[in-house]
Design a protein around this motif. Structure first.
Motif, short mmCIF file in Angstrom:
data_model
loop_
_atom_site.label_atom_id
_atom_site.label_comp_id
_atom_site.label_asym_id
_atom_site.label_seq_id
_atom_site.Cartn_x
_atom_site.Cartn_y
_atom_site.Cartn_z
N THR A 1 -8.77 18.28 -9.80
CA THR A 1 -7.98 18.24 -8.27
C THR A 1 -6.87 17.38 -8.39
O THR A 1 -6.67 16.62 -9.13
CB THR A 1 -9.12 17.73 -7.56
OG1 THR A 1 -8.59 17.59 -6.28
CG2 THR A 1 -9.31 16.04 -7.88
N THR B 1 -3.82 13.26 -10.06
CA THR B 1 -4.46 14.35 -10.52
C THR B 1 -5.53 13.98 -11.28
O THR B 1 -5.26 12.93 -12.30
CB THR B 1 -3.72 15.54 -11.16
OG1 THR B 1 -2.54 15.74 -10.45
CG2 THR B 1 -4.52 16.56 -11.88
N VAL C 1 -11.73 21.66 -15.29
CA VAL C 1 -11.62 21.54 -13.91
C VAL C 1 -10.92 20.42 -13.19
O VAL C 1 -10.79 19.15 -14.17
CB VAL C 1 -13.02 21.47 -13.06
CG1 VAL C 1 -13.91 22.82 -13.58
CG2 VAL C 1 -13.86 20.22 -13.48
N GLU D 1 -4.77 19.17 -1.09
CA GLU D 1 -5.57 18.79 -2.13
C GLU D 1 -5.95 20.08 -2.69
O GLU D 1 -6.54 21.10 -2.03
CB GLU D 1 -6.99 18.20 -1.35
CG GLU D 1 -6.74 17.07 -0.45
CD GLU D 1 -6.23 17.48 0.90
OE1 GLU D 1 -6.69 18.22 1.64
OE2 GLU D 1 -5.26 16.81 1.44
N ASP D 2 -5.85 20.13 -4.08
CA ASP D 2 -6.03 21.39 -4.88
C ASP D 2 -7.25 21.27 -5.74
O ASP D 2 -7.66 20.08 -6.28
CB ASP D 2 -4.74 21.79 -5.87
CG ASP D 2 -3.58 21.73 -4.99
OD1 ASP D 2 -3.68 22.49 -3.82
OD2 ASP D 2 -2.41 21.60 -5.60
N LEU D 3 -8.17 22.34 -5.58
CA LEU D 3 -9.16 22.34 -6.59
C LEU D 3 -8.73 23.37 -7.62
O LEU D 3 -8.17 24.46 -7.11
CB LEU D 3 -10.53 22.76 -5.85
CG LEU D 3 -10.77 21.76 -4.86
CD1 LEU D 3 -12.08 22.20 -4.17
CD2 LEU D 3 -11.18 20.33 -5.44
N LEU E 1 -6.80 28.54 -8.59
CA LEU E 1 -6.55 27.30 -7.78
C LEU E 1 -6.69 27.54 -6.40
O LEU E 1 -6.33 28.54 -5.89
CB LEU E 1 -4.99 26.70 -7.76
CG LEU E 1 -4.58 25.61 -7.23
CD1 LEU E 1 -3.50 24.71 -8.15
CD2 LEU E 1 -3.79 26.04 -5.87
#
Lengths: 199, 308
Positions: B54, B302, B52, B85-87, B102
């Protein structure tokens, strides 16, 4: 091999998909308990060495798969030396095995000297031993008993390249158990080393 | 204010991040442990089963390319800052196969002279991407054959399209308003501590608001170098282009786009389970390196947690 055209590349992809054995890392041909086949390994001496015959010379024989540029393996060398020092007096023999396509006796002798190994690096031409015991990664280790039976296979420990004090010492635990007359508490363990360049 | 849409980059970015058209970072010899990505992060390394992470982006639009490909400065009194902001998460489902998801959150701040509209900030969830990757051959597994991977993905129009945007200057636009199907072929090979990667990505989109965007093709070339401490540096160049959109079967004038982006990235593996990445990207403000697109420069950062 040079890929000269998109069509050739696509053909290669299809071929790989159709035959994952040849393109992907090999599957395990030998299970724990089965006998390691007779595979000739080239070492520093003039005569080739039979892996099966080597196993007959000690209570247990450890083959650790080697790659000269693998940082994960380098990080484990201190631990590996310690395992060798701890178990050699108990009739356990250690060998590194180089199954990579560019392996050479001369280069590996230099590597063993430079790294201060107390055990030789043997060249496994055609990766026959690696394929027989399912070795796809450096640091992958197998323990073979005097009868040539595979008793353990997997990583030296549970670390990859950042070593922790609480790592599970797979190889050491297996040797301890076997020498104490028990089956290894973990007989199949994950190896976290570099991919071997076998072809 | 009339300005080319910056969502051209977003449409591709999600797939790049997730599907892993990436540079495995730990490439010392045969990709020690098969490298995290020094350019795009959400790719499982050789022994990893799950991760996982971000990724944070901050970009500044520094100019634009007009339809003819001329590099233009921003008009006086205007500016645009883009944040994302990517998770993401990735999981291994086969020995050589992985899937990823994503979810991006996008914010845009645009400013024009007060008499024209002033400054506005908006954003929201972007277009969610799901992808899969299968490595037929891993980089460095063969001396003669490079690593070969096929990738496929789908981007869902969960974001707000420019046409749906309600805020001034469309600052709340966060997506392209169409489904996007992606496919890619990635080749990579290691040479000692060096790794070279070449990737081609094709994206096709469903109709949107009476028009159909042309397929988008992206070519990416990258090189990475791994240091003895397993940190890695990577340099990549991507060139994305798409033809003219069509509306009712007719070509939409001046809708073709292209964009060249140069990225410099660094990866630092804190532990076997945690790694950090940082990067700079730039759309060089030079004529003919893009058309009908804004030119931007920005930073990425990241954090990834993985399990082996």
């Amino acid at each position: 091999m040079v890929v000269k055209s998109p069509s050739m590349l696509l053909a290669l992809v299809v071929a790989c998909a159709a035959s994952s054995v040849s393109c992907a890392a090999s599957g395990v041909a030998t299970r724990n308990g089965s006998v390691v086949p007779s595979v000739m390994l080239a070492g520093p001496g003039a005569a080739p060495l039979d892996a099966r015959a080597l196993a007959g010379d000690a209570a247990y024989t450890v083959f650790v798969f080697f790659s000269p540029d693998c940082h994960c393996l380098e990080q484990h060398e201190t631990r590996l030396r310690a395992v060798d020092a701890a178990f050699r007096p108990r009739d356990v023999h250690f060998f590194m095995v180089d199954s990579e396509v560019r392996a050479s006796v001369e280069r590996d002798a230099d590597e063993a000297r430079r790294r201060g190994y107390s055990f030789p690096i043997l060249v496994d031409r055609g990766a026959r031993l690696a394929d027989a015991v399912g070795a796809d990664y450096a640091t992958y280790s197998v323990v073979v008993d005097r009868e040539g039976r595979l008793r353990f296979r997997g990583g030296i420990d549970s670390d990859r390249d950042h070593l922790r004090s609480d790592a599970i010492p797979y190889l050491s635990d297996a040797l301890t158990d076997l020498l104490d007359g028990r089956e290894p508490r973990i007989a199949d363990a994950k190896a976290l080393g570099c991919a071997l360049q076998k072809w | 204010m009339s300005r080319p849409s910056s969502k051209f980059r977003s449409a591709l970015g999600a797939f790049l991040v997730l599907a892993g058209t990436t540079i495995p970072a730990r490439v010392r010899a045969q990709a020690c442990c098969a490298g995290g990505s020094a350019i795009t992060p959400a790719r499982l390394e050789l022994h990893e089963d799950f991760l996982v992470g971000t990724e944070l982006h901050a970009g500044d639009v520094i100019g634009s390319y007009d339809v003819g490909g001329n590099s233009l400065r921003l008009p006086a009194g205007t500016s645009e800052l883009d944040f994302e902001e990517d998770l993401f998460a990735a999981a291994r489902v086969l020995r050589r196969g992985q899937v990823a998801l994503l979810v991006p959150f996008i914010e845009t701040r645009r400013s024009v002279p007060p008499l024209v509209g002033g400054t506005h900030l908006g954003g929201g969830i972007g277009d969610i991407n799901a992808s899969a990757r299968y490595d037929f051959v891993g980089a460095g597994e063969s001396l003669y054959v490079p690593g070969i991977a096929l990738l496929a993905g789908v981007t869902v129009p969960t974001g707000t399209s420019p046409e749906q945007a309600t805020q001034p200057l469309a600052v709340d636009a966060t997506g392209i308003g169409a489904w996007q199907i992606n496919g890619a072929l990635a080749l990579e090979q290691t040479f000692g501590p060096w790794l070279l990667n070449a990737t081609g990505i094709l994206a096709v989109r469903t109709p949107r608001y009476g028009e159909l965007l042309a397929p988008q093709l992206t070519l990416l070339a990258a090189g990475a170098y791994t240091l003895p401490n397993d940190a890695a540096l990577a340099l990549s160049v991507s060139y994305a282009f798409e033809g003219s959109a069509t509306s009712n079967g007719a070509s939409v004038a001046d809708s073709a786009k292209r964009l060249t982006t140069v990225s410099l990235s660094a990866l630092y593996p804190v532990t076997d389970a945690w790694r950090l990445l940082g990067g700079l990207y730039l759309d060089p403000p030079l004529s003919q390196l893009g058309s009908n697109q804004p030119a931007a420069a920005g930073l990425t950062f990241t954090v990834i947690r993985s399990w082996s």
